[in-house]
Design a protein around this motif. Structure first.
Motif, PDB file in Angstrom:
ATOM      1  N   CYS A   1      20.746 -72.469  83.104  1.00 46.80           N
ATOM      2  CA  CYS A   1      21.007 -71.034  83.026  1.00 46.80           C
ATOM      3  C   CYS A   1      19.769 -70.224  82.668  1.00 46.80           C
ATOM      4  O   CYS A   1      19.770 -69.000  82.805  1.00 46.80           O
TER       5      CYS A   1
ATOM      6  N   TYR B   1      35.008 -75.534  91.142  1.00 51.74           N
ATOM      7  CA  TYR B   1      34.332 -75.640  89.841  1.00 51.74           C
ATOM      8  C   TYR B   1      32.822 -75.530  90.020  1.00 51.74           C
ATOM      9  O   TYR B   1      32.140 -74.810  89.275  1.00 51.74           O
TER      10      TYR B   1
ATOM     11  N   ASN C   1      27.388 -68.982  87.927  1.00 49.23           N
ATOM     12  CA  ASN C   1      27.068 -68.695  86.526  1.00 49.23           C
ATOM     13  C   ASN C   1      25.606 -68.998  86.216  1.00 49.23           C
ATOM     14  O   ASN C   1      24.952 -68.270  85.470  1.00 49.23           O
TER      15      ASN C   1
ATOM     16  N   GLN D   1      31.618 -72.062  91.321  1.00 50.60           N
ATOM     17  CA  GLN D   1      31.652 -71.087  90.220  1.00 50.60           C
ATOM     18  C   GLN D   1      30.523 -71.349  89.229  1.00 50.60           C
ATOM     19  O   GLN D   1      29.884 -70.412  88.729  1.00 50.60           O
TER      20      GLN D   1
ATOM     21  N   LEU E   1      32.155 -72.674  79.254  1.00 51.37           N
ATOM     22  CA  LEU E   1      33.625 -72.597  79.331  1.00 51.37           C
ATOM     23  C   LEU E   1      34.153 -73.339  80.555  1.00 51.37           C
ATOM     24  O   LEU E   1      35.211 -73.980  80.494  1.00 51.37           O
ATOM     25  N   THR E   2      33.419 -73.276  81.659  1.00 49.86           N
ATOM     26  CA  THR E   2      33.823 -74.018  82.856  1.00 49.86           C
ATOM     27  C   THR E   2      33.778 -75.517  82.606  1.00 49.86           C
ATOM     28  O   THR E   2      34.686 -76.261  82.998  1.00 49.86           O
TER      29      THR E   2
ATOM     30  N   LYS F   1      30.391 -64.092  93.478  1.00 45.90           N
ATOM     31  CA  LYS F   1      31.169 -65.317  93.626  1.00 45.90           C
ATOM     32  C   LYS F   1      31.308 -65.690  95.098  1.00 45.90           C
ATOM     33  O   LYS F   1      31.300 -64.856  95.979  1.00 45.90           O
TER      34      LYS F   1
ATOM     35  N   LYS G   1      36.700 -76.526  80.487  1.00 49.35           N
ATOM     36  CA  LYS G   1      37.927 -76.596  81.284  1.00 49.35           C
ATOM     37  C   LYS G   1      37.995 -77.899  82.069  1.00 49.35           C
ATOM     38  O   LYS G   1      39.071 -78.504  82.196  1.00 49.35           O
TER      39      LYS G   1
ATOM     40  N   ALA H   1      27.447 -68.673  78.697  1.00 52.20           N
ATOM     41  CA  ALA H   1      28.744 -68.780  78.035  1.00 52.20           C
ATOM     42  C   ALA H   1      29.830 -69.202  79.019  1.00 52.20           C
ATOM     43  O   ALA H   1      30.633 -70.104  78.742  1.00 52.20           O
ATOM     44  N   GLN H   2      29.847 -68.585  80.192  1.00 53.64           N
ATOM     45  CA  GLN H   2      30.865 -68.929  81.179  1.00 53.64           C
ATOM     46  C   GLN H   2      30.639 -70.340  81.739  1.00 53.64           C
ATOM     47  O   GLN H   2      31.593 -71.047  82.066  1.00 53.64           O
ATOM     48  N   ALA H   3      29.388 -70.759  81.838  1.00 54.34           N
ATOM     49  CA  ALA H   3      29.102 -72.118  82.302  1.00 54.34           C
ATOM     50  C   ALA H   3      29.661 -73.151  81.333  1.00 54.34           C
ATOM     51  O   ALA H   3      30.246 -74.166  81.741  1.00 54.34           O
TER      52      ALA H   3
ATOM     53  N   ASN I   1      24.642 -66.732  83.109  1.00 61.74           N
ATOM     54  CA  ASN I   1      25.823 -66.584  82.259  1.00 61.74           C
ATOM     55  C   ASN I   1      26.113 -67.933  81.607  1.00 61.74           C
ATOM     56  O   ASN I   1      26.980 -68.704  82.053  1.00 61.74           O
TER      57      ASN I   1
END
Length: 600
Positions: A360, A250, A257, A253, A268-269, A447, A272, A264-266, A262
């Motif tokens: 970010c 986690y 991000n 990743q 979303l992580t 990654k 989750k 948006a992806q941060a 990024n």
């Protein structure tokens, strides 16, 4: 099932050499036995599950062993050793002070001490959880503990040494047990797994050892639990699923991000993570620890500070070399501020999401600052080749844009990027004048996967390149410019006026009452008393944050100088007013005495 014995009991050490992680204590005890220098009382103290009671039992058995070997270990075959192992020894007694803590229990113990041992040389009493004894029981035990019979030895064990009376402590040899290291604990778990024919991954055993927090008994309990859960196949995934632990992936990743901006992806992580049942405060604390580990991994010589497996160390080493120190320091500062404010926030999820958004945008802030620094330091020939919009609208960056602390941009990082821009300008000098200089921003570093080739952990990185060695000169030129007196006074008055508009009158008065003096990079300002000195110290950070950015000199500092007031001040109290009147008319004292007047 009836014959099952938990690992904490089945693999309990029976010799000094088999004790895990307490070599400093076992060596001392073995030397004391070998030299016949045994004290009449020992106190073993330390956290739970580190081997206090185990060492007490081994010491008691070894003292009474009839055939001690050359390694100063009990033989395990004599009558004394066999009787102790079977639990029917008449010379070794164990007492649980948690349930036998009254004066009567201690008196009964004292009566037993008077009887010489029937077998063996010594009569040994192991008192566990000794801090649970009552005050009266401690007092009743003092005399016997100080002057016991020659054949009596007391071994006390406790997890809370501070609760024991100083008079008890002064009568004992004190041994402090350490928390067991993660590496030692993981190696011990691996040896038990081999004996039990359990398949395992080293990463999974390291997670168990970290979760145990230095207690081997806790680690063995979790080991038994996961063996049952995974059907004798301890994998990394099985451990984090069973113990409900946030996976390293986690954080790896998430940092990828952040580096690639990024946002948006941060988010979303993080969502989750919350959906998997983890607390946001635990998540942000783990993120701060992860960033700290990345900073530690910047130098291979400090990799040993990471209490993780070699595979995870390689991942840390790989990602740390891909991220700049400026980005990591800024992200760590933001995570720390979020963790401080998390508990007091009504919308805790928003606190974490806001911190992630700030992280970010760190790379963009570094780029903006680099562009502004490059334009301001470029030569006239270089400026001719720059785009018009970059010259006419230079971008400035303030440290408060991302965080309250001025660590958003590291000077070395800014200098490095400024240097890249100059090289880009120099290489394009032979091209047409219509071409513009572009300042590229690296969008992410890929990654982190275990399949990527990583250098050996035992090797040291090569020396820095010539380009990096030039960074201090660039920093000196861009971030620590000489400040003229007129420019300084202008910015000083601008900030003072802003204080007046925000009703910070006391600090405004201090800044405007006396003319400040600029002594190199130190700003000296006169204050009249301690109250003004304290107010200046409180407002110092705000003043410096403004002046350092506006004057482009981050070495500026403020020093308050308290001066003695030479001018007379107006009388305030009744006594002061009377003395002032008396100095003008001495006959006033005669009048006061004649009418027996007082001061109100």
């Amino acid at each position: 099932m009836d014959n099952f014995i938990v690992s904490a009991r089945k693999y309990r050490p029976i010799t000094f050499d088999s004790v895990v992680g307490q070599q400093h204590i076992t060596s001392t005890l073995k030397n004391a036995i070998h030299n016949s220098q045994l004290a009449q009382a020992f106190l073993f103290c330390g956290p739970r599950g580190v081997g206090k009671t185990t060492c007490a039992r081994i010491l008691a058995k070894t003292i009474n062993c009839e055939k001690i070997n050359e390694q100063v270990e009990a033989c395990g075959t004599c009558e004394s050793c066999k009787s102790f192992q079977n639990g029917n020894s008449f010379s070794i007694h164990e007492l649980d002070a948690a349930s036998n803590n009254s004066v009567d229990d201690i008196r009964s113990l004292i009566e037993q001490v008077r009887i010489p041992p029937q077998a063996g040389k010594y009569k040994i009493y192991i008192i566990d959880e000794v801090h649970m004894l009552s005050q009266a029981a401690f007092n009743a035990f003092l005399k016997t503990l100080e002057e016991p019979p020659s054949y009596a030895i007391f071994i006390l064990a406790t997890t809370e040494k501070h609760k024991i009376l100083p008079t008890i402590l002064s009568r004992c040899q004190i041994f402090d047990f350490n928390r067991i290291k993660v590496e030692d604990m993981a190696a011990h778990l691996a040896s038990i797994a081999d004996k039990e024919q359990v398949a395992f991954e080293s990463d999974g055993l390291h997670i168990i050892a970290q979760k145990a927090d230095g207690g081997l008994r806790d680690a063995l309990s979790m080991f038994d639990q996961i063996v049952s859960f995974s059907n004798k196949n301890i994998s990394y995934q099985a451990v984090i699923d069973n113990l409900n632990i946030l996976d390293y992936d986690y954080y790896f990743q998430l940092m990828d991000n952040i580096a690639s901006e990024n946002a948006a992806q941060a988010l979303l992580t993080f969502d989750k993570v919350l959906n998997n049942g983890f607390d946001g405060g635990h998540f942000i604390s783990g993120l701060a620890t992860h960033i700290r580990n990345l900073l530690v991994s910047k130098e291979p010589s400090t990799l040993k500070l990471l209490e993780v497996s070699d595979n995870i160390k390689r991942k840390y080493l790989e990602q740390s070399q891909a991220l700049s120190s400026g980005l990591l320091l800024s992200a760590l500062n933001i995570a720390n501020q979020c963790e401080i404010n998390y508990k007091n926030s009504k919308n805790q999820r928003l606190q974490v999401e806001l911190a992630l958004l700030k992280m970010c945008h760190i790379a963009a802030a570094i780029l903006l600052n680099k562009q502004g620094s490059f334009v301001s330091s470029a030569s006239p020939e270089e400026k001719k080749k720059l785009p018009e919009q970059l010259i006419n609208k230079p971008v400035s960056f303030t440290p408060s844009a991302l965080s309250s602390a001025p660590t958003a941009v590291a000077p070395a990082t800014v200098a490095s990027r400024t240097q890249e821009a100059r090289f880009s300008t120099a290489s394009s000098s032979n091209s047409s004048s219509e071409e513009s200089v572009t300042v590229p921003l690296k969008k992410g570093w890929g990654k982190v996967t275990s399949s990527v080739q990583v250098p050996n952990l035992n090797t040291i990185f090569e020396d820095k390149s010539e380009e990096e060695s030039d960074e201090p000169d660039l920093v000196q030129g861009n971030e620590f410019r000489e400040v003229t007196l007129n420019a300084f006074l202008s910015k000083w008055n601008v900030f003072a006026d802003s204080l007046k508009q925000t009703s910070r009158i006391t600090l405004y008065t201090i800044m405007t009452a006396n003319m400040p003096r600029l002594n190199g990079t130190v700003i000296e300002i006169d204050v009249e008393n301690g109250v003004q000195m304290d107010e200046l110290k409180l407002g110092k950070i705000d003043i410096l944050n403004f002046l350092r950015v506006e004057l482009n000199n981050f070495a500026l500092d403020i020093k308050g100088v308290q001066v003695e007031m030479t001018r007379s001040r107006k009388p305030y109290t009744s006594q002061e007013k009377y003395q002032a009147m008396l100095s003008k008319n001495p006959a006033l004292e005669t009048l006061r005495k004649a009418f027996n007047l007082g001061l109100s």
